[in-house]
Design a protein around this motif. Structure first.
Motif, PDB file in Angstrom:
ATOM      1  N   ARG A 102       3.852  36.872  65.664  1.00  0.00           N
ATOM      2  CA  ARG A 102       2.474  36.621  65.250  1.00  0.00           C
ATOM      3  C   ARG A 102       2.394  35.381  64.355  1.00  0.00           C
ATOM      4  O   ARG A 102       1.515  34.529  64.521  1.00  0.00           O
ATOM      5  N   HIS A 103       3.308  35.281  63.408  1.00  0.00           N
ATOM      6  CA  HIS A 103       3.332  34.139  62.493  1.00  0.00           C
ATOM      7  C   HIS A 103       3.533  32.829  63.263  1.00  0.00           C
ATOM      8  O   HIS A 103       2.817  31.847  63.042  1.00  0.00           O
ATOM      9  N   LEU A 104       4.494  32.824  64.185  1.00  0.00           N
ATOM     10  CA  LEU A 104       4.769  31.596  64.915  1.00  0.00           C
ATOM     11  C   LEU A 104       3.648  31.238  65.891  1.00  0.00           C
ATOM     12  O   LEU A 104       3.420  30.053  66.157  1.00  0.00           O
ATOM     13  N   ARG A 106      -3.717  35.239  60.305  1.00  0.00           N
ATOM     14  CA  ARG A 106      -3.767  34.969  58.873  1.00  0.00           C
ATOM     15  C   ARG A 106      -5.156  34.478  58.509  1.00  0.00           C
ATOM     16  O   ARG A 106      -5.701  33.596  59.175  1.00  0.00           O
ATOM     17  N   THR A 107      -5.726  35.055  57.446  1.00  0.00           N
ATOM     18  CA  THR A 107      -7.043  34.628  56.978  1.00  0.00           C
ATOM     19  C   THR A 107      -6.982  34.405  55.469  1.00  0.00           C
ATOM     20  O   THR A 107      -6.015  34.791  54.819  1.00  0.00           O
ATOM     21  N   ALA A 108      -8.036  33.831  54.921  1.00  0.00           N
ATOM     22  CA  ALA A 108      -8.107  33.650  53.468  1.00  0.00           C
ATOM     23  C   ALA A 108      -8.086  35.003  52.769  1.00  0.00           C
ATOM     24  O   ALA A 108      -7.481  35.159  51.700  1.00  0.00           O
ATOM     25  N   GLU A 109      -8.739  35.988  53.378  1.00  0.00           N
ATOM     26  CA  GLU A 109      -8.781  37.329  52.790  1.00  0.00           C
ATOM     27  C   GLU A 109      -7.464  38.071  52.969  1.00  0.00           C
ATOM     28  O   GLU A 109      -7.134  38.972  52.199  1.00  0.00           O
ATOM     29  N   ASP A 110      -6.721  37.742  53.997  1.00  0.00           N
ATOM     30  CA  ASP A 110      -5.451  38.415  54.306  1.00  0.00           C
ATOM     31  C   ASP A 110      -4.403  37.356  54.661  1.00  0.00           C
ATOM     32  O   ASP A 110      -4.054  37.176  55.824  1.00  0.00           O
ATOM     33  N   PRO A 111      -3.879  36.647  53.640  1.00  0.00           N
ATOM     34  CA  PRO A 111      -2.940  35.558  53.905  1.00  0.00           C
ATOM     35  C   PRO A 111      -1.613  36.016  54.507  1.00  0.00           C
ATOM     36  O   PRO A 111      -0.862  35.202  55.028  1.00  0.00           O
ATOM     37  N   SER A 112      -1.325  37.308  54.462  1.00  0.00           N
ATOM     38  CA  SER A 112      -0.109  37.846  55.079  1.00  0.00           C
ATOM     39  C   SER A 112      -0.430  38.677  56.315  1.00  0.00           C
ATOM     40  O   SER A 112       0.382  39.501  56.753  1.00  0.00           O
ATOM     41  N   ASP A 161       1.622  41.632  57.854  1.00  0.00           N
ATOM     42  CA  ASP A 161       1.106  42.955  57.477  1.00  0.00           C
ATOM     43  C   ASP A 161       0.456  43.676  58.642  1.00  0.00           C
ATOM     44  O   ASP A 161       0.463  44.901  58.713  1.00  0.00           O
ATOM     45  N   GLY A 162      -0.102  42.934  59.595  1.00  0.00           N
ATOM     46  CA  GLY A 162      -0.766  43.542  60.742  1.00  0.00           C
ATOM     47  C   GLY A 162       0.165  43.858  61.903  1.00  0.00           C
ATOM     48  O   GLY A 162      -0.283  44.264  62.966  1.00  0.00           O
ATOM     49  N   ALA A 163       1.458  43.661  61.699  1.00  0.00           N
ATOM     50  CA  ALA A 163       2.441  43.944  62.760  1.00  0.00           C
ATOM     51  C   ALA A 163       2.715  45.442  62.790  1.00  0.00           C
ATOM     52  O   ALA A 163       3.497  45.962  62.002  1.00  0.00           O
ATOM     53  N   VAL A 164       2.032  46.132  63.691  1.00  0.00           N
ATOM     54  CA  VAL A 164       2.116  47.597  63.761  1.00  0.00           C
ATOM     55  C   VAL A 164       2.826  48.023  65.046  1.00  0.00           C
ATOM     56  O   VAL A 164       2.787  47.308  66.047  1.00  0.00           O
ATOM     57  N   PRO A 165       3.454  49.206  65.029  1.00  0.00           N
ATOM     58  CA  PRO A 165       4.226  49.660  66.190  1.00  0.00           C
ATOM     59  C   PRO A 165       3.355  50.196  67.329  1.00  0.00           C
ATOM     60  O   PRO A 165       3.420  51.364  67.687  1.00  0.00           O
ATOM     61  N   ASP A 166       2.552  49.320  67.889  1.00  0.00           N
ATOM     62  CA  ASP A 166       1.645  49.674  68.980  1.00  0.00           C
ATOM     63  C   ASP A 166       1.969  48.757  70.166  1.00  0.00           C
ATOM     64  O   ASP A 166       1.956  47.527  70.011  1.00  0.00           O
ATOM     65  N   PRO A 167       2.257  49.315  71.326  1.00  0.00           N
ATOM     66  CA  PRO A 167       2.594  48.467  72.477  1.00  0.00           C
ATOM     67  C   PRO A 167       1.546  47.393  72.780  1.00  0.00           C
ATOM     68  O   PRO A 167       1.896  46.270  73.153  1.00  0.00           O
ATOM     69  N   GLU A 168       0.273  47.705  72.616  1.00  0.00           N
ATOM     70  CA  GLU A 168      -0.761  46.698  72.876  1.00  0.00           C
ATOM     71  C   GLU A 168      -0.725  45.589  71.826  1.00  0.00           C
ATOM     72  O   GLU A 168      -0.960  44.421  72.147  1.00  0.00           O
ATOM     73  N   ALA A 169      -0.427  45.928  70.581  1.00  0.00           N
ATOM     74  CA  ALA A 169      -0.308  44.901  69.532  1.00  0.00           C
ATOM     75  C   ALA A 169       0.848  43.951  69.855  1.00  0.00           C
ATOM     76  O   ALA A 169       0.741  42.737  69.644  1.00  0.00           O
ATOM     77  N   VAL A 170       1.932  44.501  70.378  1.00  0.00           N
ATOM     78  CA  VAL A 170       3.077  43.668  70.758  1.00  0.00           C
ATOM     79  C   VAL A 170       2.709  42.784  71.944  1.00  0.00           C
ATOM     80  O   VAL A 170       2.958  41.568  71.934  1.00  0.00           O
ATOM     81  N   ALA A 171       2.092  43.371  72.962  1.00  0.00           N
ATOM     82  CA  ALA A 171       1.700  42.600  74.142  1.00  0.00           C
ATOM     83  C   ALA A 171       0.717  41.489  73.772  1.00  0.00           C
ATOM     84  O   ALA A 171       0.824  40.356  74.251  1.00  0.00           O
ATOM     85  N   GLU A 172      -0.237  41.806  72.905  1.00  0.00           N
ATOM     86  CA  GLU A 172      -1.230  40.811  72.470  1.00  0.00           C
ATOM     87  C   GLU A 172      -0.553  39.678  71.710  1.00  0.00           C
ATOM     88  O   GLU A 172      -0.893  38.507  71.891  1.00  0.00           O
ATOM     89  N   ALA A 173       0.407  40.002  70.854  1.00  0.00           N
ATOM     90  CA  ALA A 173       1.116  38.967  70.091  1.00  0.00           C
ATOM     91  C   ALA A 173       1.872  38.029  71.026  1.00  0.00           C
ATOM     92  O   ALA A 173       1.823  36.804  70.851  1.00  0.00           O
ATOM     93  N   TRP A 174       2.543  38.590  72.035  1.00  0.00           N
ATOM     94  CA  TRP A 174       3.248  37.739  72.995  1.00  0.00           C
ATOM     95  C   TRP A 174       2.269  36.889  73.808  1.00  0.00           C
ATOM     96  O   TRP A 174       2.538  35.708  74.057  1.00  0.00           O
ATOM     97  N   ARG A 175       1.139  37.459  74.218  1.00  0.00           N
ATOM     98  CA  ARG A 175       0.133  36.662  74.942  1.00  0.00           C
ATOM     99  C   ARG A 175      -0.347  35.497  74.075  1.00  0.00           C
ATOM    100  O   ARG A 175      -0.459  34.360  74.552  1.00  0.00           O
ATOM    101  N   SER A 176      -0.635  35.790  72.816  1.00  0.00           N
ATOM    102  CA  SER A 176      -1.112  34.746  71.901  1.00  0.00           C
ATOM    103  C   SER A 176      -0.054  33.667  71.706  1.00  0.00           C
ATOM    104  O   SER A 176      -0.352  32.470  71.765  1.00  0.00           O
ATOM    105  N   TRP A 177       1.171  34.096  71.454  1.00  0.00           N
ATOM    106  CA  TRP A 177       2.256  33.136  71.231  1.00  0.00           C
ATOM    107  C   TRP A 177       2.454  32.259  72.468  1.00  0.00           C
ATOM    108  O   TRP A 177       2.541  31.035  72.358  1.00  0.00           O
ATOM    109  N   ARG A 178       2.481  32.885  73.637  1.00  0.00           N
ATOM    110  CA  ARG A 178       2.686  32.113  74.869  1.00  0.00           C
ATOM    111  C   ARG A 178       1.533  31.143  75.139  1.00  0.00           C
ATOM    112  O   ARG A 178       1.753  30.018  75.603  1.00  0.00           O
ATOM    113  N   ALA A 179       0.315  31.555  74.828  1.00  0.00           N
ATOM    114  CA  ALA A 179      -0.836  30.663  74.996  1.00  0.00           C
ATOM    115  C   ALA A 179      -0.729  29.461  74.065  1.00  0.00           C
ATOM    116  O   ALA A 179      -1.020  28.328  74.466  1.00  0.00           O
TER     117      ALA A 179
END
Length: 193
Positions: free
Chosen positions: A82-84, A106-112, A116-134
């Protein structure tokens, strides 16, 4: 003080894919170097660093991807992805292309938020990889279409050349891939370059 049993500290045995490597040579998608010229060298090393991140996360489920390192750290492999994604977005879309797009996590309200939003949910993982690849795809297109490494973008009031951004990205991935090495070892004992 409470007695802590040995089993609470048990860690997986260290294992290599091959000798001192994460995977066998024939399964390693990274280059052996041999780049020619400045652009080829920068793009090649950055590509290899991106591939290293993917390798360090390969074969893990959502729980393992979101597993934190050690308290009080919020580092996880999912957090790194997510960070990368946000780092790629910032340097290539915002700074180099001048796009007015918000960061994804990352937002001004939630700089981490990326970690911090990295949760053990398969969709959260899939979404992070989609975002990173895009974001990686956008960055690769931008570099391919740039007229030279001297093309500049602006970070605040500071002009920055594409060359400097590529060097920074190699450094960013190298640092975080070091984190990924330790995170993966703690998850299942898998080590190697």
């Amino acid at each position: 003080m409470t007695d802590i049993t040995q089993s609470q500290h048990a860690q997986p045995d260290r294992s290599f894919g091959w000798w001192d490597m994460f995977v066998r040579p024939e399964d390693d998608p990274r280059s052996d170097g041999g780049f020619v010229g400045e652009l080829d060298t920068l793009v090649g090393y950055l590509r290899d660093q991106r591939l290293t991140l993917e390798m360090k996360c390969a074969g893990l489920d959502a729980e393992a991807m979101a597993r934190r390192s050690v308290p009080p750290s919020n580092l996880s492999l999912l957090g790194l992805v997510r960070h990368l994604a946000d780092v790629e977005r910032h340097w290539f879309r915002q700074v180099m292309a001048g796009q007015d797009v918000p960061r994804r996590y990352r937002t001004a309200e939630d700089p981490s938020g990326d970690f911090d939003g990295a949760v053990p949910d398969p969709e959260a993982v899939a979404e992070a990889w989609r975002s990173w690849r895009a974001e990686v795809a956008f960055a690769e297109r931008f570099v391919d279409e740039a007229s030279s490494l001297d093309v500049t973008g602006t970070d605040g009031d500071e002009p920055m050349a594409l060359r400097e951004i590529l060097v920074h990205m190699i450094e960013e991935y190298a640092r975080h891939n070091g984190h990924a090495d330790f995170l993966r070892e703690r998850i299942d004992g898998r080590v190697g370059q």
